[in-house]
Motif scaffolding. Structure first.
Motif, short mmCIF file in Angstrom:
data_model
loop_
_atom_site.label_atom_id
_atom_site.label_comp_id
_atom_site.label_asym_id
_atom_site.label_seq_id
_atom_site.Cartn_x
_atom_site.Cartn_y
_atom_site.Cartn_z
N HIS A 12 34.32 49.63 43.93
CA HIS A 12 34.59 50.84 43.21
C HIS A 12 35.23 51.81 43.34
CE1 HIS A 12 32.91 55.00 42.60
NE2 HIS A 12 32.66 54.30 41.52
N PRO A 13 36.14 52.72 42.40
CA PRO A 13 36.73 51.90 40.94
C PRO A 13 37.59 51.35 41.02
CG PRO A 13 37.31 54.48 40.71
CD PRO A 13 36.93 54.12 42.19
N ARG A 62 44.13 50.91 34.67
CA ARG A 62 42.81 51.12 33.85
C ARG A 62 42.03 51.79 33.15
NH1 ARG A 62 39.85 47.42 36.77
NH2 ARG A 62 38.12 48.19 37.01
N PRO A 63 41.76 52.06 32.05
CA PRO A 63 42.27 53.94 31.35
C PRO A 63 40.70 54.34 32.09
CG PRO A 63 41.93 52.70 29.47
CD PRO A 63 42.27 51.85 31.03
N GLU A 64 40.00 53.81 32.61
CA GLU A 64 38.29 54.17 33.23
C GLU A 64 38.86 54.14 34.84
OE1 GLU A 64 37.63 49.56 33.06
OE2 GLU A 64 38.85 51.44 31.98
N GLU A 80 40.82 57.78 34.32
CA GLU A 80 39.65 59.04 34.03
C GLU A 80 39.24 59.30 35.93
OE1 GLU A 80 36.22 59.89 30.90
OE2 GLU A 80 37.16 57.90 31.02
N PHE A 81 38.97 58.21 36.17
CA PHE A 81 38.80 58.77 37.31
C PHE A 81 39.17 59.76 38.52
CE2 PHE A 81 37.33 58.04 41.48
CZ PHE A 81 35.47 57.43 41.79
#
Length: 187
Positions: free
Chosen positions: A38-39, A47-49, A52-53
C-alpha cells in the motif's frame, strides 16, 4: 523452530538484515510486501492512483491510511507466523506492516521481534538513491518528497510504539544488529 520478525519504516534496512540472517542460517525469508502493498513507491513510473495518493493527501493522512492498511494485513501476517510455527519452519519475516504493537502480541520464546530505526537523514538518503531522485522531474520529486515525509512520520511512530511495547529497537547506523541477533540464536 524460530521466527524472527523485523519491522521498520520503508528503507530502514529490513530486507537487507533479513537476507543476512536467513542466508547465514539457511532459513526462509519472506516480506509482508508479498502479502499486500500500500500504495507502493512513487517510482520509477507511478501509476495514476499512486501519484494522486502522494500529491493530494497530507502526510498525516497518508500515514493514517498506511496504518489502516497494516491493520487490515494483521490477520494475514498472524497466519504466516502461525503456519511457520505449526510446520516447525524457521522464518525471517520482514516488513513495515510488522508494527511494534502487533509484534508485542506475537512475541514468544520462539518468535523474536525487532524494530529497525534510522535517523531521518539515513532514510532520506536511501530513498533518494533508490528512486534516483536527482534524475527525476520536479513533479516526480514532489511525489518522492511526500513518500519521504510519510516514511519519517512512520519511523518516529514505530520507534515510539516499540519503546512503549518493549520491542527491541536496533539502530541501522550500526552493524551490530545482525551479529548480536545471530549470536543469540540457537545453531
Amino acid at each position: 523452530m524460530t521466527v524472527i520478525l523485523i519491522g521498520g519504516t520503508s528503507h530502514a534496512g529490513k530486507s537487507s538484515l533479513a537476507a543476512r540472517i536467513a542466508g547465514k542460517r539457511g532459513w526462509t525469508q519472506q516480506s509482508t510486501d508479498m502479502l499486500a502493498r500500500h500504495p507502493g513507491r512513487p517510482w520509477p513510473e507511478p501509476r495514476p492512483e499512486i501519484a494522486e495518493f502522494y500529491s493530494q493527501l497530507s502526510p498525516d493522512t497518508a500515514h493514517w491510511l498506511l496504518l489502516a492498511h497494516h491493520e487490515n494485513m494483521r490477520p494475514m501476517i498472524g497466519r504466516v507466523i502461525g503456519d511457520a510455527r505449526s510446520r516447525g519452519r524457521n522464518l525471517v519475516l520482514e516488513g513495515s506492516a510488522l508494527r511494534p504493537e502487533y509484534m508485542a502480541d506475537w512475541a514468544t520464546e520462539t518468535v523474536h521481534c525487532l524494530f529497525l530505526h534510522a535517523e531521518p537523514d539515513h532514510i532520506a538518503e536511501r530513498i533518494y538513491a533508490n528512486s534516483r531522485y536527482h534524475e527525476q522531474a520536479g513533479s516526480q520529486r514532489a511525489l518522492i518528497d511526500a513518500f519521504i515525509t510519510r516514511s519519517l512520520i512512520d519511523n518516529n511512530a514505530g520507534l515510539e510504539s516499540a519503546r512503549k511495547h518493549g520491542i527491541r529497537v536496533v539502530s541501522v547506523t550500526t552493524d551490530v544488529a545482525a551479529t548480536e541477533l545471530l549470536a543469540g540464536l540457537a545453531p
